[in-house]
Design a protein around this motif. Structure first.
Motif, PDB file in Angstrom:
ATOM      1  N   GLU A  15      32.842  45.039  42.418  1.00 38.46           N
ATOM      2  CA  GLU A  15      33.367  43.808  42.480  1.00 38.46           C
ATOM      3  C   GLU A  15      34.887  43.960  43.295  1.00 38.46           C
ATOM      4  O   GLU A  15      35.338  44.759  43.423  1.00 38.46           O
ATOM      5  N   THR A  16      34.668  42.780  44.295  1.00 37.80           N
ATOM      6  CA  THR A  16      35.932  42.619  45.111  1.00 37.80           C
ATOM      7  C   THR A  16      36.837  41.438  44.645  1.00 37.80           C
ATOM      8  O   THR A  16      36.081  40.230  44.581  1.00 37.80           O
ATOM      9  N   SER A  17      37.970  41.390  44.582  1.00 33.69           N
ATOM     10  CA  SER A  17      38.714  40.271  44.445  1.00 33.69           C
ATOM     11  C   SER A  17      39.207  39.931  45.755  1.00 33.69           C
ATOM     12  O   SER A  17      39.785  40.578  46.514  1.00 33.69           O
ATOM     13  N   LEU A  18      39.056  38.563  46.169  1.00 34.34           N
ATOM     14  CA  LEU A  18      39.302  38.209  47.420  1.00 34.34           C
ATOM     15  C   LEU A  18      40.781  37.408  47.436  1.00 34.34           C
ATOM     16  O   LEU A  18      41.815  37.816  47.895  1.00 34.34           O
ATOM     17  N   LEU A  19      40.936  36.506  46.595  1.00 34.23           N
ATOM     18  CA  LEU A  19      41.990  35.457  46.516  1.00 34.23           C
ATOM     19  C   LEU A  19      42.589  35.099  45.124  1.00 34.23           C
ATOM     20  O   LEU A  19      41.754  35.010  44.318  1.00 34.23           O
ATOM     21  N   THR A  20      43.629  34.529  45.180  1.00 35.54           N
ATOM     22  CA  THR A  20      44.206  33.782  44.424  1.00 35.54           C
ATOM     23  C   THR A  20      44.848  32.652  44.839  1.00 35.54           C
ATOM     24  O   THR A  20      45.343  32.539  45.610  1.00 35.54           O
ATOM     25  N   VAL A  21      44.489  31.626  43.968  1.00 37.18           N
ATOM     26  CA  VAL A  21      45.209  30.300  43.967  1.00 37.18           C
ATOM     27  C   VAL A  21      46.025  29.874  43.027  1.00 37.18           C
ATOM     28  O   VAL A  21      45.838  29.973  41.870  1.00 37.18           O
ATOM     29  N   ARG A  22      47.241  29.392  43.580  1.00 41.55           N
ATOM     30  CA  ARG A  22      48.333  28.863  42.680  1.00 41.55           C
ATOM     31  C   ARG A  22      48.872  27.350  43.158  1.00 41.55           C
ATOM     32  O   ARG A  22      49.082  27.253  44.474  1.00 41.55           O
ATOM     33  N   CYS A  23      49.018  26.525  42.171  1.00 39.51           N
ATOM     34  CA  CYS A  23      49.590  25.279  42.461  1.00 39.51           C
ATOM     35  C   CYS A  23      50.899  24.986  41.787  1.00 39.51           C
ATOM     36  O   CYS A  23      51.038  25.524  40.739  1.00 39.51           O
TER      37      CYS A  23
ATOM     38  N   GLU B  14      41.274  33.146  40.318  1.00 47.18           N
ATOM     39  CA  GLU B  14      41.080  34.291  41.201  1.00 47.18           C
ATOM     40  C   GLU B  14      39.574  34.179  41.490  1.00 47.18           C
ATOM     41  O   GLU B  14      38.538  34.073  40.772  1.00 47.18           O
ATOM     42  N   VAL B  15      39.338  34.336  42.837  1.00 52.15           N
ATOM     43  CA  VAL B  15      37.981  34.458  43.569  1.00 52.15           C
ATOM     44  C   VAL B  15      37.559  35.713  43.828  1.00 52.15           C
ATOM     45  O   VAL B  15      38.219  36.895  44.405  1.00 52.15           O
ATOM     46  N   LYS B  16      36.331  36.078  43.068  1.00 53.66           N
ATOM     47  CA  LYS B  16      35.698  37.466  43.186  1.00 53.66           C
ATOM     48  C   LYS B  16      34.110  37.282  43.572  1.00 53.66           C
ATOM     49  O   LYS B  16      33.672  36.309  43.416  1.00 53.66           O
ATOM     50  N   ILE B  17      33.759  38.300  44.228  1.00 54.35           N
ATOM     51  CA  ILE B  17      32.383  38.294  44.574  1.00 54.35           C
ATOM     52  C   ILE B  17      31.919  39.701  44.173  1.00 54.35           C
ATOM     53  O   ILE B  17      32.484  40.776  43.861  1.00 54.35           O
TER      54      ILE B  17
ATOM     55  N   VAL C 118      47.598  30.347  48.697  1.00 51.36           N
ATOM     56  CA  VAL C 118      46.569  30.907  48.629  1.00 51.36           C
ATOM     57  C   VAL C 118      46.949  32.406  49.005  1.00 51.36           C
ATOM     58  O   VAL C 118      47.494  32.650  50.152  1.00 51.36           O
ATOM     59  N   ARG C 119      46.421  33.379  48.152  1.00 49.66           N
ATOM     60  CA  ARG C 119      47.120  34.704  48.259  1.00 49.66           C
ATOM     61  C   ARG C 119      45.794  35.871  48.335  1.00 49.66           C
ATOM     62  O   ARG C 119      45.036  35.773  47.554  1.00 49.66           O
ATOM     63  N   CYS C 120      45.823  36.824  49.363  1.00 52.37           N
ATOM     64  CA  CYS C 120      44.810  37.649  49.235  1.00 52.37           C
ATOM     65  C   CYS C 120      45.268  38.930  48.495  1.00 52.37           C
ATOM     66  O   CYS C 120      46.209  39.336  48.250  1.00 52.37           O
ATOM     67  N   VAL C 121      44.166  39.245  47.613  1.00 50.57           N
ATOM     68  CA  VAL C 121      44.290  40.345  46.803  1.00 50.57           C
ATOM     69  C   VAL C 121      43.739  41.619  47.171  1.00 50.57           C
ATOM     70  O   VAL C 121      44.558  42.608  46.942  1.00 50.57           O
ATOM     71  N   HIS C 122      42.878  41.769  47.895  1.00 50.18           N
ATOM     72  CA  HIS C 122      42.208  42.879  48.384  1.00 50.18           C
ATOM     73  C   HIS C 122      43.193  43.330  49.488  1.00 50.18           C
ATOM     74  O   HIS C 122      43.521  42.614  50.272  1.00 50.18           O
ATOM     75  N   PRO C 123      43.674  44.903  49.389  1.00 45.14           N
ATOM     76  CA  PRO C 123      44.715  45.178  50.385  1.00 45.14           C
ATOM     77  C   PRO C 123      44.152  45.137  51.821  1.00 45.14           C
ATOM     78  O   PRO C 123      45.053  44.964  52.670  1.00 45.14           O
ATOM     79  N   GLN C 124      43.085  45.174  52.018  1.00 43.52           N
ATOM     80  CA  GLN C 124      42.507  44.998  53.423  1.00 43.52           C
ATOM     81  C   GLN C 124      42.273  43.629  54.023  1.00 43.52           C
ATOM     82  O   GLN C 124      41.484  43.635  54.894  1.00 43.52           O
ATOM     83  N   LEU C 125      42.388  42.700  53.063  1.00 45.79           N
ATOM     84  CA  LEU C 125      41.929  41.307  53.298  1.00 45.79           C
ATOM     85  C   LEU C 125      43.029  40.470  54.100  1.00 45.79           C
ATOM     86  O   LEU C 125      44.034  40.600  53.767  1.00 45.79           O
ATOM     87  N   GLN C 126      42.606  39.774  55.152  1.00 52.00           N
ATOM     88  CA  GLN C 126      43.362  38.695  55.533  1.00 52.00           C
ATOM     89  C   GLN C 126      42.574  37.278  55.946  1.00 52.00           C
ATOM     90  O   GLN C 126      41.425  37.055  55.843  1.00 52.00           O
ATOM     91  N   LEU C 127      43.655  36.455  55.993  1.00 51.37           N
ATOM     92  CA  LEU C 127      42.900  34.992  55.864  1.00 51.37           C
ATOM     93  C   LEU C 127      42.714  34.673  57.578  1.00 51.37           C
ATOM     94  O   LEU C 127      43.599  35.103  58.316  1.00 51.37           O
TER      95      LEU C 127
END
Length: 715
Positions: A521-529, A547-550, A464-473
């Motif tokens: 629109e804000t891209s939050l996360l990408t998920v990779r398996c 990719e998770v967007k809101i 799980v990787r953050c996309v937005h530069p100001q985002l943190q898990l």
């Protein structure tokens, strides 16, 4: 009704040992090729008969006592007509190779239609009786017949026997001294160890793990920030493509049609201490017979028995027809005596894996015990109990050695040490099941192997990787799965491991959504398996549409509806946390606090979005919390069943995998919320194998999937 069913099972021999026919040399005469080398048995009205005495393993220095003779077949009731078999009633009694007895006229009528399977123990007979006028038979084919049966006699029809050296091993295998190194595992044919034709591999390329994501709400205003914003990551494994002949009483064909699954190396570590004597051991043998009959010819099985010490009674062998016969004979040799040394049993089971020369794609241990280890566990004042010492270091799931051998532990009855069995499963990466009712053991084993025989994904890693530069898990809720946060909390990895066919996993991650005036629109996360296909052995990478967007509107659009998928998983995690908290209080003797914690959680769930929508998972969680409260009514009830019930529930929730729990009679229970179609099929097979008829309504069973929360209807 329950007592009547138990009596009927005893009368029909269901609690007797699992028997198999012995192999016979082709040069043996017809009069001596039956029932272990003695004459075929036709009992006169006087009731005389010959007893079957199978070959006996050499007693080992391990302290495990092996039987001097096979148990005799019950002679109270004929398993076909259900009438009594008493001497002097004018009916001959036939005793088969497996030692089970029937009215002679009943069994001959049964086999004349081609049935070569014992109606009681499902053993495949090498010779079957049929009726023929005595005057038409040569003298050397006749047995002594009572005057009342002088017009008929038993004729033995020779059935095909195993070929070559494998057949001769059946009678000699158990005389061999246990080797120092278990490198005598049966070699695998690399072309058949995984039964999956090439054209099926090509057609299944698109059949991969499914990834879905659900944000807590669909939008957040540009000028607003959200702390602990939840995103659900939902994974579903592909189907196996394997079909089973469930419900058909056809024992002539293999029980499974394996056209698309990874083969299994399975080691069963079985408690045969003195407390297992009687019905417990008989039911364990019957359950093992079911496991053996349902393994495929490329699967391999080894059997470890432990009491005061442990011994490998059956090496790692393929479950071909001959392999099944040998395995059944080994299981049938088990007798109960001595203490309980779980650690030594696990050490021997692990040694089978570490010493083997060949390796199937899937490896697992099934451990069953009804007692407490009094040889290895060290209890130290003010320190706690050392359960790590029960599990060999080589199979600790986080030891970094690469030998991933989960132990699926089964606590049997009210006297087992649920804490140690649960700890063993957690340390190794397996599940813990609580078998409260003795007659559920076969169904519990069936559910477990239903999963093991359907592994379609291995070494699964979720990134799980953050996309937005100001985002943190801010958090990753993954139960017992190992997680790690890296890159200044902008990257998380979840180590999932194996998935069964159509098995699902849900992980809830939270992030802090910042104010963002720059975009709609804000891209939050990408998920990779990333995972390994056990059939092709190739690594598969997935990241499409993950990719998770809101949306980020200028102003709020009113109160947004929370995603029911996210709310459902929040409820599951909340319930699991309440169970863990209640268990801590109960272990400290504060049962009132434990009950209060569970009751508060139950009330909180009733006020959620899922509860108002009538969500099945929420209903099942509420029922489970109520059941746990009842099992904490007092200290005696908690120690007898409450502890084990709670721990098996925690195991199920932490791994999101089905476990057997209690007597499994409550149709609203969450016992099988994680049950897969393969598990359902195998449990159904177990429940319908009693004389080819449905089980009685009062029999305790692992209920069909239709009674469980419907996790397949996510949109």
């Amino acid at each position: 009704m329950g007592s009547k069913w138990t009596k009927l099972k005893l009368a029909l021999g269901l609690d007797s040992c699992v028997h198999i026919p012995r192999s016979f040399d082709n040069s043996s005469s017809a009069a001596t090729r039956f029932s272990g080398g003695v004459s075929p048995t036709v009992v006169s009205p006087a009731g005389d008969s010959s007893s079957y005495r199978p070959s006996t393993p050499t007693p080992s220095s391990s302290g495990l006592r092996l039987p001097k003779s096979g148990p005799k077949s019950p002679k109270g009731t004929c398993a076909i007509c259900l009438y009594t078999m008493k001497p002097g009633q004018g009916h001959a009694i036939f005793t088969a190779e497996c030692s089970h007895s029937f009215h002679f006229h009943c069994i001959t009528s049964n086999v004349k239609h081609g049935n070569q399977i014992c109606p009681v123990c499902r053993a495949k007979w090498k010779e079957v009786p049929f009726q023929s006028p005595a005057s038409n038979m040569p003298y050397d084919r006749l047995n002594q017949v009572s005057p009342r049966e002088e017009g008929w006699a038993t004729v033995l029809r020779r059935l095909p026997s195993p070929q070559g050296d494998a057949a001769r091993q059946i009678s000699s295998l158990y005389h061999v001294t246990e080797p120092a190194i278990f490198d005598d595992d049966e070699a695998l044919d690399q072309q058949t160890s995984v039964t999956h034709p090439k054209n099926e591999i090509d057609n299944d390329v698109i059949n991969t793990v499914e990834i879905k994501t659900y944000p807590e709400v669909s939008s957040v205003p540009k000028s607003a920030s959200r702390d602990a914003f939840a995103v659900l990551i939902h994974l579903k494994a592909p189907h196996s493509g394997r079909k089973q002949n469930i419900g058909e009483n056809n024992t002539e064909s293999p029980p499974l049609v394996e056209n698309s699954r990874a083969s299994v190396d399975l080691v069963t570590v079985l408690d045969v201490s003195g407390s297992m004597a009687g019905t417990k051991l008989a039911l364990l043998k019957r359950a093992m017979g079911f496991v053996i009959q349902n393994l495929g010819p490329s699967d391999r099985l080894s059997v470890i028995a432990f009491s005061s010490t442990a011994r490998r009674i059956f090496p790692l062998r393929k479950m071909t027809d001959t392999g099944r016969q040998q395995a059944l004979q080994a299981v049938n040799s088990l007798v109960s005596n001595g203490g309980t040394n779980i650690a030594e049993g696990l050490r021997k089971g692990t040694k089978v894996f570490s010493d083997r020369r060949w390796k199937n794609s899937v490896s697992s241990i099934i451990l069953l015990s009804d007692g407490q280890d009094t040889y290895t566990v060290n209890s130290r004042p003010n320190v706690g109990t050392d359960y790590l010492s029960l599990v060999p270091n080589s199979i600790h799931r986080n030891n970094g050695t690469g030998m991933q051998i989960p132990v699926h532990a089964f606590g049997f009855g009210s006297d087992h040490d649920a804490t140690s069995m649960h700890s063993i499963s957690e340390i190794s990466g397996g599940t813990f099941s609580f078998i409260e009712a003795e007659d559920v053991i076969q169904d519990a084993f069936a559910q477990c192997i239903g999963g093991l025989l359907s592994v379609v994904v291995q070494e699964l890693q979720v990134q799980v990787r953050c996309v937005h530069p100001q985002l943190q898990l801010s958090s990753v809720k993954a139960g017992s799965y190992q997680t790690s946060l890296m890159g200044n909390a902008r990257l998380a990895t979840i180590s999932v491991g194996d998935l069964y066919a159509e098995e699902e996993r849900d992980f809830l991650v939270t992030v802090n959504v910042p104010v963002d005036q720059s975009s709609d629109e804000t891209s939050l996360l990408t998920v990779r398996c990333l995972y390994r296909d056990p059939i092709t052995k190739e690594m598969v990478a997935l990241e499409e549409n993950s990719e998770v967007k809101i949306l980020r509107p200028d102003v709020g659009g009113g109160e947004l509806v929370v995603s029911i998928e996210v709310d459902r998983q929040r409820n599951r995690l909340r319930a699991a946390e309440a169970m863990a908290e209640a268990r801590v209080a109960a272990e400290q003797g504060d049962l009132s606090t434990a009950v209060s914690v569970l009751d508060s959680c139950h009330k909180a769930l009733s006020e959620t979005v899922s509860a108002h929508a009538g969500d099945r998972l929420c209903v099942a969680l509420s029922a489970e919390l109520k059941e746990m409260q009842e099992r904490m009514a007092n200290q005696r009830v908690y120690e007898q069943s409450g502890r084990a019930y709670v721990l098996s529930g925690l195991s199920s929730h932490s791994w999101q995998r089905a476990t057997a729990r209690g007597d499994s009679t409550d149709s609203t229970s969450l016992v099988q919320a994680y049950q897969t179609p393969s598990m359902v099929d195998m449990v159904t097979r177990s429940q319908t194998m009693v004389f080819g008829a449905p089980v009685p309504q009062n029999k305790r069973v692992l209920r069909p999937a239709k009674s469980f929360p419907d996790r397949q209807r996510r949109q």
